[in-house]
Design a protein around this motif. Sequence first.
Motif, PDB file in Angstrom:
ATOM      1  N   ASN A  51       2.275   1.667  -3.510  1.00 31.70           N
ATOM      2  CA  ASN A  51       1.235   2.135  -4.428  1.00 31.70           C
ATOM      3  C   ASN A  51       0.925   3.613  -4.200  1.00 31.70           C
ATOM      4  O   ASN A  51       0.756   4.370  -5.164  1.00 31.70           O
ATOM      5  CB  ASN A  51      -0.033   1.301  -4.287  1.00 31.70           C
ATOM      6  N   ALA A  52       0.855   4.029  -2.942  1.00 29.12           N
ATOM      7  CA  ALA A  52       0.583   5.444  -2.641  1.00 29.12           C
ATOM      8  C   ALA A  52       1.711   6.324  -3.161  1.00 29.12           C
ATOM      9  O   ALA A  52       1.470   7.389  -3.716  1.00 29.12           O
ATOM     10  CB  ALA A  52       0.396   5.633  -1.138  1.00 29.12           C
ATOM     11  N   ARG A  93       0.832  -1.210   0.000  1.00 28.35           N
ATOM     12  CA  ARG A  93       0.000   0.000   0.000  1.00 28.35           C
ATOM     13  C   ARG A  93       0.870   1.266   0.000  1.00 28.35           C
ATOM     14  O   ARG A  93       0.537   2.246  -0.668  1.00 28.35           O
ATOM     15  CB  ARG A  93      -0.935   0.009   1.206  1.00 28.35           C
ATOM     16  N   SER A  99       1.195  12.538  -7.094  1.00 28.78           N
ATOM     17  CA  SER A  99       1.429  13.407  -8.244  1.00 28.78           C
ATOM     18  C   SER A  99       2.257  14.612  -7.812  1.00 28.78           C
ATOM     19  O   SER A  99       1.818  15.366  -6.945  1.00 28.78           O
ATOM     20  CB  SER A  99       0.098  13.874  -8.828  1.00 28.78           C
ATOM     21  N   ARG A 152       4.799  11.666  -9.477  1.00 26.60           N
ATOM     22  CA  ARG A 152       5.268  10.361  -9.005  1.00 26.60           C
ATOM     23  C   ARG A 152       6.566  10.529  -8.215  1.00 26.60           C
ATOM     24  O   ARG A 152       7.463  11.242  -8.644  1.00 26.60           O
ATOM     25  CB  ARG A 152       5.493   9.458 -10.205  1.00 26.60           C
ATOM     26  N   LEU A 174       3.798   5.650  -5.682  1.00 28.92           N
ATOM     27  CA  LEU A 174       3.811   5.643  -7.148  1.00 28.92           C
ATOM     28  C   LEU A 174       2.615   6.391  -7.737  1.00 28.92           C
ATOM     29  O   LEU A 174       2.682   6.878  -8.862  1.00 28.92           O
ATOM     30  CB  LEU A 174       3.854   4.206  -7.674  1.00 28.92           C
ATOM     31  N   ASN A 175       1.527   6.488  -6.965  1.00 27.34           N
ATOM     32  CA  ASN A 175       0.343   7.205  -7.439  1.00 27.34           C
ATOM     33  C   ASN A 175       0.338   8.673  -7.033  1.00 27.34           C
ATOM     34  O   ASN A 175      -0.572   9.412  -7.383  1.00 27.34           O
ATOM     35  CB  ASN A 175      -0.931   6.515  -6.932  1.00 27.34           C
TER      36      ASN A 175
END
Length: 145
Positions: free
Chosen positions: A86-87, A83, A92, A94, A89-90
């Motif tokens: 993912n947070a 998690r 903005s 990146r 890499l997501n």
Amino acid sequence: MSDNKGPISHAQHFYANWVRNLRETAGYTQQTLAKNMGVHRSFVSHIESGKRAISVDTIGQFRLALITGEADKPPFRQRVGTRLQNARLNFSPRLSQEALSEMAGCSVGYVAKVENASVSTTVIRLERLASSLKIEISVLLDDLP
């Protein structure tokens, strides 16, 4: 896991209360819960009072003992690491592990170890990482009540 050296964080306070409330709801004494987990009663007491920093692994142990009572597959630490990755890499724009480590005030190696589940982080450190990503810690610990 180390003793809590500074003031108790919001996340530390939240999970200390979470453990106490779940234990009381289950009708366990600290002694009974400690015996079921294979730890000393003082460990449970120190977690509930916020005197001891609680790690992701410890949250997973309490979760198993008080909620599921079954094998934790995949391990809770691994789900938290995934998690976090993912947070990151997501986010903005990146973020690299290096950028997140600078924002959170920890080493890039530490971020990598949390993401690949080779270290159990405390909720205090996880809260710093979450805050750096502008997310609530609950996003990383989302399968907890």
